[in-house]
Design an enzyme around this catalytic site. Structure first.
Site, PDB file in Angstrom:
ATOM      1  N   CYS A 273       1.555  22.721   5.198  1.00 60.97           N
ATOM      2  CA  CYS A 273       1.594  21.258   5.163  1.00 60.97           C
ATOM      3  C   CYS A 273       2.716  20.795   4.234  1.00 60.97           C
ATOM      4  CB  CYS A 273       0.253  20.707   4.703  1.00 60.97           C
ATOM      5  SG  CYS A 273      -0.248  21.341   3.100  1.00 60.97           S
TER       6      CYS A 273
ATOM      7  N   GLU B  45     -11.479  32.226   0.624  1.00 54.90           N
ATOM      8  CA  GLU B  45     -11.415  30.813   0.216  1.00 54.90           C
ATOM      9  C   GLU B  45     -11.959  30.680  -1.201  1.00 54.90           C
ATOM     10  OE1 GLU B  45     -10.569  27.622   1.265  1.00 54.90           O
ATOM     11  OE2 GLU B  45     -11.631  26.930  -0.535  1.00 54.90           O
TER      12      GLU B  45
ATOM     13  N   CYS C 180       0.830  -1.198   0.000  1.00 55.81           N
ATOM     14  CA  CYS C 180       0.000   0.000   0.000  1.00 55.81           C
ATOM     15  C   CYS C 180       0.869   1.255   0.000  1.00 55.81           C
ATOM     16  CB  CYS C 180      -0.889  -0.053   1.235  1.00 55.81           C
ATOM     17  SG  CYS C 180      -1.671   1.478   1.667  1.00 55.81           S
TER      18      CYS C 180
ATOM     19  N   ASP D 141      -2.805  29.635   5.178  1.00 53.47           N
ATOM     20  CA  ASP D 141      -2.786  28.180   5.360  1.00 53.47           C
ATOM     21  C   ASP D 141      -3.013  27.548   3.986  1.00 53.47           C
ATOM     22  OD1 ASP D 141      -2.994  25.576   6.185  1.00 53.47           O
ATOM     23  OD2 ASP D 141      -4.832  25.845   7.345  1.00 53.47           O
TER      24      ASP D 141
ATOM     25  N   CYS E 153       1.004   4.374   4.314  1.00 49.81           N
ATOM     26  CA  CYS E 153       1.957   4.620   5.395  1.00 49.81           C
ATOM     27  C   CYS E 153       3.363   4.353   4.871  1.00 49.81           C
ATOM     28  CB  CYS E 153       1.713   3.668   6.561  1.00 49.81           C
ATOM     29  SG  CYS E 153       0.070   3.802   7.253  1.00 49.81           S
TER      30      CYS E 153
ATOM     31  N   CYS F 217      -8.079  -0.652   7.429  1.00 46.91           N
ATOM     32  CA  CYS F 217      -6.899   0.220   7.336  1.00 46.91           C
ATOM     33  C   CYS F 217      -6.656   0.823   8.705  1.00 46.91           C
ATOM     34  CB  CYS F 217      -7.143   1.321   6.313  1.00 46.91           C
ATOM     35  SG  CYS F 217      -5.884   2.619   6.402  1.00 46.91           S
TER      36      CYS F 217
HETATM   37  N1  SAH Z   1      -7.485  26.971   6.969  1.00 42.06           N
HETATM   38  C1  SAH Z   1      -8.407  25.923   6.615  1.00 42.06           C
HETATM   39  C2  SAH Z   1      -8.167  25.321   5.230  1.00 42.06           C
HETATM   40  C3  SAH Z   1      -6.750  25.021   4.851  1.00 42.06           C
HETATM   41  S1  SAH Z   1      -6.547  24.000   3.414  1.00 42.06           S
HETATM   42  C4  SAH Z   1      -8.373  24.821   7.675  1.00 42.06           C
HETATM   43  O1  SAH Z   1      -7.408  24.688   8.400  1.00 42.06           O
HETATM   44  O2  SAH Z   1      -9.353  24.074   7.771  1.00 42.06           O
HETATM   45  C5  SAH Z   1      -6.291  25.114   2.127  1.00 42.06           C
HETATM   46  C6  SAH Z   1      -7.557  25.749   1.596  1.00 42.06           C
HETATM   47  O3  SAH Z   1      -7.174  26.627   0.546  1.00 42.06           O
HETATM   48  C7  SAH Z   1      -8.581  24.797   0.995  1.00 42.06           C
HETATM   49  O4  SAH Z   1      -9.830  25.044   1.578  1.00 42.06           O
HETATM   50  C8  SAH Z   1      -8.600  25.154  -0.495  1.00 42.06           C
HETATM   51  O5  SAH Z   1      -9.870  25.021  -1.074  1.00 42.06           O
HETATM   52  C9  SAH Z   1      -8.168  26.598  -0.458  1.00 42.06           C
HETATM   53  N2  SAH Z   1      -7.522  27.126  -1.661  1.00 42.06           N
HETATM   54  C10 SAH Z   1      -6.763  26.471  -2.570  1.00 42.06           C
HETATM   55  N3  SAH Z   1      -6.300  27.327  -3.487  1.00 42.06           N
HETATM   56  C11 SAH Z   1      -6.769  28.554  -3.165  1.00 42.06           C
HETATM   57  C12 SAH Z   1      -6.609  29.843  -3.737  1.00 42.06           C
HETATM   58  N4  SAH Z   1      -5.879  30.039  -4.825  1.00 42.06           N
HETATM   59  N5  SAH Z   1      -7.215  30.880  -3.125  1.00 42.06           N
HETATM   60  C13 SAH Z   1      -7.963  30.703  -2.007  1.00 42.06           C
HETATM   61  N6  SAH Z   1      -8.131  29.490  -1.420  1.00 42.06           N
HETATM   62  C14 SAH Z   1      -7.559  28.443  -1.993  1.00 42.06           C
END
Ligand code: SAH
Length: 450
Positions: free
Chosen positions: A407, A332, A78, A380, A81, A158
């Site tokens: 991330c 968003e 898989c 984020d 992991c 899983c």
């Molecule tokens: N802060 C939130 C989401 C983080 S994930 C939390 O912690 O739950 C990253 C987010 O960015 C996702 O929701 C994705 O849809 C959004 N995203 C991706 N590309 C983007 C862009 N160009 N402009 C605005 N948002 C975007």
């Protein structure tokens, strides 16, 4: 000269970003899946490139004290992991080191070490499962793709997924077999069922099941609903996603609700969040709460602050932080997520938050032109990091503090360097492990204006 097919002895001297052991063979670099830092291993040379040799692990000659037996029967096949062969202590060391290296090498900052917040629960922590559906031995099945391929491996359980997800997968497979419903075939693009998607809300006990299908409907709907509910009584809603597009995108096209209200609600950091299938939601709720609490703590929010939260998803960070500031603005790109964010603000009685559905960079530039001057900016972004226009907006708006939740330590390092060029210096960096047993890790970085 290194030759294909040759067996060589190698000393492992660190990890790559995927947690593979790094070694050198005749001056070439090679990455060994399943090898641990400090080990002596035997590898087979599969291919010789210009600067890199492609090798696979034959056996471990000198094992690390951190080596453990993988506790999953499908571990070798898989792709999920990558770190089940090492203990959690070593996994955390690898992750903290990787974040530190990225910040130093790519970010150009000087830091000794990055602290890491490990997870108490290292198994069954995921609240989102996506099982590919296919045909194995002439019968429909669901499981995972073999590492680096699209060959379906059937699994009965899983270790990262919830028991609810396992139960839904089993019920869907049984229903397909009982009614002769065909699995989608990526090559011919025929067949109906493509994926089983399950999201659980651990704070409320609700669950959403979604069948991704190559068509507009499924036969025997009543039996499907009954089978899923019997196997997993937590499932409070069942939806269909009509995804007739080629390629790998899991959810695309229209959603139809077969049962329930099409979304679920979870509690997080004391707030309630409505989650649609397409909305982003951190997969590890326990650790997400610690991540957001840490981000809020590092931001040192006060009632004088104006917060701009870019890439806000369903408004999780925006709303957790809105309680501590004068005004919070979330941006968003996914419309359903923005609708969820607005509903979440209402549901939690939060009146000082507003949301925009737009690209983060475009919205930030526009808000900057309109004169918005947030004191705190949170970003984020997805793995690819922030766009140049977000950096430019930071330069114009000059927030006192920027909290960068990442991330992907590689793009984080790159963006820390770009932010340094417009006047921001790194104050702190903390890693939080939201993804035990996989190479992924989250990081919270605080930057302040020089
Ligand atoms: N802060 C939130 C989401 C983080 S994930 C939390 O912690 O739950 C990253 C987010 O960015 C996702 O929701 C994705 O849809 C959004 N995203 C991706 N590309 C983007 C862009 N160009 N402009 C605005 N948002 C975007």
């Amino acid at each position: 000269m290194l030759k294909t097919g040759e067996i060589r002895t190698a000393e492992i001297c660190g990890y790559d970003a995927d947690g593979r052991g790094v070694c050198r063979l005749d001056g070439m670099v090679a990455f060994v899946r399943g090898a641990i830092d400090g080990e002596t291993v035997e590898v087979r040379v599969d291919k010789v490139g210009k600067q890199q040799a492609y090798v696979s692990l034959v056996r471990v000659i000198g094992a690390s004290v951190h080596r453990i037996m993988p506790d999953c029967p499908t571990d070798e096949k898989c792709g999920g992991c990558a770190l089940r062969h090492m203990d959690y202590e070593e996994e955390l060391r690898f992750k903290a080191q990787r974040v530190r290296d990225a910040l130093v090498r790519l970010g150009g900052v000087t830091i000794e070490a990055v602290p890491i917040l490990g997870a108490e629960q290292q198994d069954r922590y995921r609240n989102k499962a996506i099982f590919p559906v296919g045909t194995v031995g002439g019968k429909p099945d669901a499981g995972f793709f073999r590492a680096g391929s699209h060959e379906l491996i059937a699994v009965s359980s899983c270790r990262l997924q919830s028991e609810t997800a396992d139960a839904v997968r089993g019920a869907v497979v049984a229903w397909m077999r009982a009614f002769g419903i065909r699995a989608y075939d990526e090559k011919t693009r025929k067949g109906l069922v493509r994926r089983v998607f399950v999201r659980t809300a651990d704070g409320t006990g609700q669950a959403l099941a979604c069948l991704v299908v190559n068509g507009k409907s499924v036969p025997h709907t009543a039996e499907l609903i009954a089978a899923v509910r019997e196997a997993a009584p937590q499932v409070s809603t069942l939806v269909l996603n009509e995804n007739t597009a080629p390629g790998n995108v899991v959810l695309s096209g229209e959603f139809t609700t077969l049962y329930g209200d099409g979304a679920i609600t979870d509690t997080l950091c004391g707030l309630r969040f409505r989650l649609s299938p397409r909305s982003f939601y951190q997969v590890n709720r326990e650790q997400a709460q610690r991540l957001y609490a840490l981000a809020a703590e590092r931001a040192a929010l006060t009632k004088d602050d104006t917060l701009l939260d870019l890439y806000c998803g369903t408004g999780t960070i925006t709303l957790v932080m809105a309680q501590h500031v004068r005004e919070a603005i979330g941006v968003e790109i996914i419309p359903e997520a923005v609708r969820d964010a607005e509903a979440n603000a209402r549901e939690n009685g939060i009146q000082n938050a507003r949301f925009f559905c737009a690209d983060a960079g475009t919205a930030a530039q526009k808000l900057a032109k309109e004169g918005l001057r947030p004191t705190v900016m949170v970003v984020d972004p997805p793995r690819k990091g922030v766009g140049e226009d977000v950096i430019a907006a930071a330069e114009t708006m000059q927030p006192d503090r920027i909290v960068y939740v990442s991330c992907d330590s590689g793009t984080l390092g790159r963006d820390v360097k770009r932010l340094a060029a417009v006047g921001y210096r790194l104050v702190s960096a903390d890693a939080v492990d939201l993804f035990p047993r996989t190479p992924h890790v989250e990081t919270v970085v605080l930057l302040s204006r020089k």
